[in-house]
Design an enzyme around this catalytic site. Structure first.
Site, PDB file in Angstrom:
ATOM      1  N   SER A   1       0.839  -1.210   0.000  1.00 31.41           N
ATOM      2  CA  SER A   1       0.000   0.000   0.000  1.00 31.41           C
ATOM      3  C   SER A   1       0.870   1.255   0.000  1.00 31.41           C
ATOM      4  O   SER A   1       0.380   2.344  -0.306  1.00 31.41           O
ATOM      5  CB  SER A   1      -0.938   0.010   1.209  1.00 31.41           C
ATOM      6  OG  SER A   1      -0.226  -0.252   2.400  1.00 31.41           O
TER       7      SER A   1
ATOM      8  N   ASP B   1       5.563  -7.140   2.346  1.00 31.14           N
ATOM      9  CA  ASP B   1       4.790  -7.608   1.188  1.00 31.14           C
ATOM     10  C   ASP B   1       5.693  -7.925   0.008  1.00 31.14           C
ATOM     11  O   ASP B   1       6.584  -7.125  -0.323  1.00 31.14           O
ATOM     12  CB  ASP B   1       3.840  -6.485   0.729  1.00 31.14           C
ATOM     13  CG  ASP B   1       2.400  -6.734   1.119  1.00 31.14           C
ATOM     14  OD1 ASP B   1       2.023  -7.888   1.384  1.00 31.14           O
ATOM     15  OD2 ASP B   1       1.641  -5.746   1.151  1.00 31.14           O
TER      16      ASP B   1
ATOM     17  N   GLU C   1      -0.343 -12.271  -1.880  1.00 32.41           N
ATOM     18  CA  GLU C   1      -1.780 -12.313  -2.129  1.00 32.41           C
ATOM     19  C   GLU C   1      -2.147 -13.509  -2.994  1.00 32.41           C
ATOM     20  O   GLU C   1      -1.356 -13.933  -3.841  1.00 32.41           O
ATOM     21  CB  GLU C   1      -2.220 -11.027  -2.854  1.00 32.41           C
ATOM     22  CG  GLU C   1      -2.033  -9.769  -2.028  1.00 32.41           C
ATOM     23  CD  GLU C   1      -2.515  -8.513  -2.736  1.00 32.41           C
ATOM     24  OE1 GLU C   1      -3.171  -8.622  -3.807  1.00 32.41           O
ATOM     25  OE2 GLU C   1      -2.241  -7.419  -2.216  1.00 32.41           O
TER      26      GLU C   1
ATOM     27  N   GLU D   1      -9.262  -9.570   3.675  1.00 33.48           N
ATOM     28  CA  GLU D   1      -9.564  -8.156   3.393  1.00 33.48           C
ATOM     29  C   GLU D   1     -10.890  -8.007   2.642  1.00 33.48           C
ATOM     30  O   GLU D   1     -11.156  -8.726   1.664  1.00 33.48           O
ATOM     31  CB  GLU D   1      -8.442  -7.524   2.546  1.00 33.48           C
ATOM     32  CG  GLU D   1      -8.757  -6.069   2.184  1.00 33.48           C
ATOM     33  CD  GLU D   1      -7.609  -5.277   1.572  1.00 33.48           C
ATOM     34  OE1 GLU D   1      -6.484  -5.813   1.501  1.00 33.48           O
ATOM     35  OE2 GLU D   1      -7.851  -4.120   1.179  1.00 33.48           O
TER      36      GLU D   1
HETATM   37  O1  KIV Z   1      -0.417  -3.463   1.601  1.00 36.92           O
HETATM   38  C1  KIV Z   1      -1.103  -3.405   2.636  1.00 36.92           C
HETATM   39  O2  KIV Z   1      -1.119  -2.404   3.357  1.00 36.92           O
HETATM   40  C2  KIV Z   1      -1.898  -4.576   2.977  1.00 36.92           C
HETATM   41  C3  KIV Z   1      -2.876  -4.443   4.111  1.00 36.92           C
HETATM   42  C4  KIV Z   1      -4.073  -3.752   3.615  1.00 36.92           C
HETATM   43  C5  KIV Z   1      -3.205  -5.752   4.717  1.00 36.92           C
HETATM   44  O3  KIV Z   1      -1.805  -5.574   2.340  1.00 36.92           O
END
Ligand code: KIV
Length: 281
Positions: A50, A88, A120, A187
């Site tokens: 994000s 991530d 994901e 989510e």
């Molecule tokens: O990238 C992010 O901030 C996320 C959260 C919304 C879980 O994957």
């Protein structure tokens, strides 16, 4: 050597053992200054992709690169000592094959010092999750509304309200948990689905637009502080309006500079006092 014991970071296994226990408190963090402030208030910090939108101003998470995630992950690890740090894997760095996912994960773990990665996807990613878990990479899964699939999903709408989609997301979450993920982000789904999935898997679920029944909750830090206001999903609660505070501080500063009130004498270095003998003190 210091005799003081260093505080120990929470481990992946400690997080995993919280299934059905004390709620897991999670937030995203992208920078050293913010991570330092959050570290002792939470159990887990996610360096989420994000950051593409909150830090870099892109309109989706897709443009972020592995190098960008690693730079932010390393900053967050360096400035924290308590929370478990998860980074991530960005879009395109892991979907092609389990081997590609392992190479990306190995770089993240080695170059940032983080303890785990998040990726994901559902059933189609289960083989990759198992491949990583067997090779010592702790994986957090992410199902339901998966922002990296925004083009395929046709937007950021909540998911799992129709029977077919509900069953698919249940299968996704169960497949990822059974493949060896240590936890699972759910989510933007129907509340009842997040509740049902939490009951169906043996690992902790972390909700964001999920259900209070999830084993923990996560929010994007810029959303909950009122710093990212371009759009506000239903699941965001704003705990502060720091955007307004920052604007007000900038306005105060501008006024003082324009009036000549800043810097005041206490913000400037006075000339050194002259000594009679040597000229300078
Ligand atoms: O990238 C992010 O901030 C996320 C959260 C919304 C879980 O994957």
């Amino acid at each position: 050597m210091s005799t003081q014991a260093r505080p120990k970071r929470l481990s992946v296994t400690q997080i995993q053992s919280r299934k059905g226990g004390d709620k897991l408190v999670c937030l995203t963090a992208y920078t050293a200054s913010v991570a330092r402030l959050l570290d002792h208030e939470v159990d887990l910090l996610l360096v989420g992709d994000s950051l593409a939108m909150t830090v870099y101003g892109f309109d989706s998470t897709l443009p972020v690169t592995l190098d960008m995630m690693i730079a932010h992950g390393a900053a967050v690890v360096r400035s924290t000592e308590h929370a478990l740090i998860v980074v991530d894997l960005p879009f395109g760095s892991y979907q092609a094959s389990p081997e590609q996912a392992f190479r990306a994960s190995a770089r993240v773990l080695a170059e940032t010092g983080a303890a785990a990665i998040k990726l994901e996807g559902g059933e189609e990613m289960a083989e990759t999750v198992a491949f990583l878990a067997r090779r010592g990479v702790p994986v957090m899964g992410h199902v339901g509304l998966t922002p990296q699939a925004v083009n395929a999903l046709g937007g950021y709408r909540s998911r799992g309200h129709a029977a077919g989609e509900h069953d698919k997301i249940m299968r996704d979450g169960i497949a990822i948990a059974e493949a060896g993920a240590f936890s699972l982000v759910i989510e933007g789904t129907a509340e009842s689905l997040a509740r049902e999935l939490t009951a169906a898997v043996a690992v902790p679920t972390i909700g964001i637009g999920g259900s209070p029944a999830c084993d923990g909750q996560i929010l994007v830090i810029d959303d909950m502080l009122g710093l990212f206001t371009e759009f506000t999903p239903r699941f965001v609660k704003r705990y502060r309006e720091l955007g307004d505070e920052i604007r007000a501080a900038a306005r105060d500063y501008a006024g003082e500079v324009r009036r000549g009130d800043f810097p005041a004498p206490e913000h400037t270095y006075p000339a050194p006092r002259r000594s009679k003998t040597s000229g300078h003190e």
